[in-house]
Design an enzyme around this catalytic site. Structure first.
Site, mmCIF file in Angstrom:
data_model
loop_
_atom_site.group_PDB
_atom_site.id
_atom_site.type_symbol
_atom_site.label_atom_id
_atom_site.label_comp_id
_atom_site.label_asym_id
_atom_site.label_seq_id
_atom_site.Cartn_x
_atom_site.Cartn_y
_atom_site.Cartn_z
ATOM 1 N N LYS A 1 -89.559 -74.955 76.248
ATOM 2 C CA LYS A 1 -88.168 -74.818 76.703
ATOM 3 C C LYS A 1 -87.786 -73.341 76.763
ATOM 4 C CE LYS A 1 -83.599 -76.703 75.322
ATOM 5 N NZ LYS A 1 -82.948 -77.657 74.402
ATOM 6 N N SER B 1 -80.103 -81.276 76.248
ATOM 7 C CA SER B 1 -80.270 -80.080 77.034
ATOM 8 C C SER B 1 -81.728 -79.781 77.374
ATOM 9 C CB SER B 1 -79.683 -78.879 76.292
ATOM 10 O OG SER B 1 -80.392 -78.657 75.081
ATOM 11 N N SER C 1 -80.612 -83.093 71.791
ATOM 12 C CA SER C 1 -81.194 -82.566 73.027
ATOM 13 C C SER C 1 -82.668 -82.854 73.266
ATOM 14 C CB SER C 1 -80.975 -81.060 73.093
ATOM 15 O OG SER C 1 -79.682 -80.808 73.543
HETATM 16 N N1 GLN Z 1 -75.263 -82.438 73.913
HETATM 17 C C1 GLN Z 1 -75.109 -81.647 72.748
HETATM 18 C C2 GLN Z 1 -74.328 -80.401 73.066
HETATM 19 O O1 GLN Z 1 -73.940 -80.253 74.166
HETATM 20 C C3 GLN Z 1 -76.422 -81.377 72.119
HETATM 21 C C4 GLN Z 1 -77.089 -80.129 72.530
HETATM 22 C C5 GLN Z 1 -78.378 -79.868 71.795
HETATM 23 O O2 GLN Z 1 -78.864 -80.703 71.026
HETATM 24 N N2 GLN Z 1 -78.917 -78.672 72.013
HETATM 25 O O3 GLN Z 1 -74.075 -79.581 72.249
#
Ligand code: GLN
Length: 471
Positions: free
Chosen positions: A73, A148, A172
């Site tokens: 990532k 994400s 994410s």
């Molecule tokens: N959807 C969550 C957020 O927007 C989780 C993001 C993540 O786990 N990096 O913060």
């Protein structure tokens, strides 16, 4: 080829690492439209593969992941390479050092083929907040892959690489894994070094793994876990206590999660639990009262931390500079030009919850809620059940453009996932049905006490065989 076959064939010289990497690069090129990668390492990956082939030809010993192609990532540092974090502000930034996880993978001769797309600074649940455009779900290209770690999931589900590194702050890895029919691990906080992971919310962030199978996921986790000198929150990974077989476990089903579960998804999840019951697994309904506060707690804690962490993206220490008259004006202009709308919204929220007069009411309260979460989970694992099984997503993958219309709806996407991050416990999501042309995938997650990943993998392997047995 799946991971173990690749490693076996490359290590024995039956297949060259160069041919493995070339075919991966070709697949990435063929599926460009899915927008999984921000940077593809054509030369670097082929060079590493050549070096590995030479080592094998010379009869030298090779690592346990020899020739395994993996994607990383783009919020994880690789020395000399671009690290955009999905943001315009860092589009030309190159990391001067390797993340610990990268060092560990390459020490075992895995081959990193590129950096994957993500919501800007890992803030989002669909992949649509990336400066580099949304990724598409390979199972239905009109839908999001989840975020994400959007590109990470697409790179595996699209058959480009067998395994991927993602990161989790609130779901994410598990969410995109679920939307794309993959296995996704969010490890115990502190079990994997965060050195080289761009900080979002430092007290929750963890690097995680996406793969098609449980065994592949475990192999990568085993390689990256453990203490690193550069991250004082990382820990020596303790020896796991005795691993129980699934039928000797009491599996808790948290009432609050099942009550909130979408009516259309619930029959599929309950049918899977019934299959487990038929196979002899034991369940117990349990309660996690704090889960009602999971999303608000998560968004107070994370916005507070990110507003502080992102202060370094200022056109001075990091990020592209926008010239203006005066230092403050220059910083303001650089930040304004570099950040997307969602990141700005969160910085403002975070600055607000930390401001004098509001600190106790918001941030202080959220810290208390975090302590309650930890206490509730610990109580359950010590007194009521060995592990917990729960849904991951509360909908099928949304259509592109649908979820990002309303930020609160986007935040609620994390309703089942962010509890594990707040409590610092491990959680592993696994698909509950065989891949089919008709139905979009659905997963459950299993959660356990801190540092019980071995037990989670063991149970997940049993679940995987129940799914594979399905006709
Ligand atoms: N959807 C969550 C957020 O927007 C989780 C993001 C993540 O786990 N990096 O913060």
């Amino acid at each position: 080829m799946e991971s173990f076959e690749i490693v076996k064939k490359v290590s024995s010289g039956e297949v060259s690492a160069v041919s493995v990497v070339s075919s991966v690069l070709q697949k990435i090129e063929q599926q460009k439209d899915l927008n999984a990668f921000i940077t593809v390492f054509e030369q670097r990956a082929l060079q590493k593969a050549k070096e590995l082939d030479a080592k094998i030809a010379a009869g030298k010993s090779v690592g346990s992941l020899a020739g395994l192609p993996i994607s990383v990532k783009d919020n994880i540092a690789i020395a000399g390479q671009r690290m955009t974090c999905g943001s315009a502000s860092l589009q030309d930034y190159r990391s001067p050092f390797d993340a610990t996880v990268v060092e560990r993978l390459e020490a075992e001769d895995a081959i990193i083929v590129g950096k994957t797309n993500l919501d800007e600074f890992a803030m989002g649940a669909t992949g649509e907040y990336s400066h580099f455009g949304a990724s598409k779900n390979p199972l239905d290209t009109s839908r999001v892959p989840g975020g994400s770690s959007s590109g990470a999931a697409v790179s595996v589900a699209g058959g480009m690489v067998p395994v991927a590194l993602g990161s989790e702050t609130g779901g994410s890895v598990r969410l995109p894994a679920s939307y794309c029919g993959l296995v996704g691990l969010k490890p115990t906080y502190g079990s994997v070094s965060r050195y080289g992971l761009a900080a979002f919310s430092s007290s929750l962030d963890q690097i995680g793994v996406l793969s098609k199978t449980v065994a592949e996921n475990k192999a990568i986790f085993d390689c990256i876990k453990g203490k690193s000198a550069h991250d004082m929150t990382s820990r020596v990974y303790p020896q796991n206590a005795e691993i129980k077989s699934g039928k000797d476990l009491v599996i808790g089903l948290p009432d609050e999660f099942f009550r909130a579960l979408d009516k259309d998804l619930s029959p599929r999840i309950l049918a899977f639990i019934q299959k487990m019951k038929d196979a002899g697994f034991r369940f117990k309904s349990v309660s996690l009262p704090s889960s009602e506060f999971a999303v608000p707690t998560y968004y107070v804690l994370t916005t507070a931390e990110l507003s502080s962490n992102l202060s370094r993206i200022d056109g001075v220490r990091y990020s592209a500079r926008k010239e203006a008259d005066g230092v403050m004006q220059m910083i303001g202009a650089s930040r304004s030009a570099g950040f997307g709308k969602e990141v700005k919204r969160r910085i403002m929220l975070g600055t607000f919850v930390l401001s004098a007069g509001y600190f106790d009411a918001y941030y202080g309260k959220a810290l208390q809620a975090k302590a309650n979460f930890e206490a509730e989970f610990t109580h359950l694992f010590e007194n009521e059940c060995d592990l917990i099984l729960a849904p991951v997503a509360n909908s099928l993958p949304p259509k592109l453009g649908e979820r990002c219309l309303d930020p609160v709806q986007m935040y609620n996407t994390d309703v089942f996932t962010c509890g594990a991050n707040i409590a610092g416990i491990p959680a592993l999501s696994v698909p509950i049905e065989k891949r089919s042309q008709q139905a979009l995938p659905l997963s459950v997650q299993i959660m356990g006490n801190k540092f019980c990943e071995e037990q989670l993998f063991a149970l997940a392997q049993e679940l995987e065989s129940i799914v594979n047995k399905d006709s």
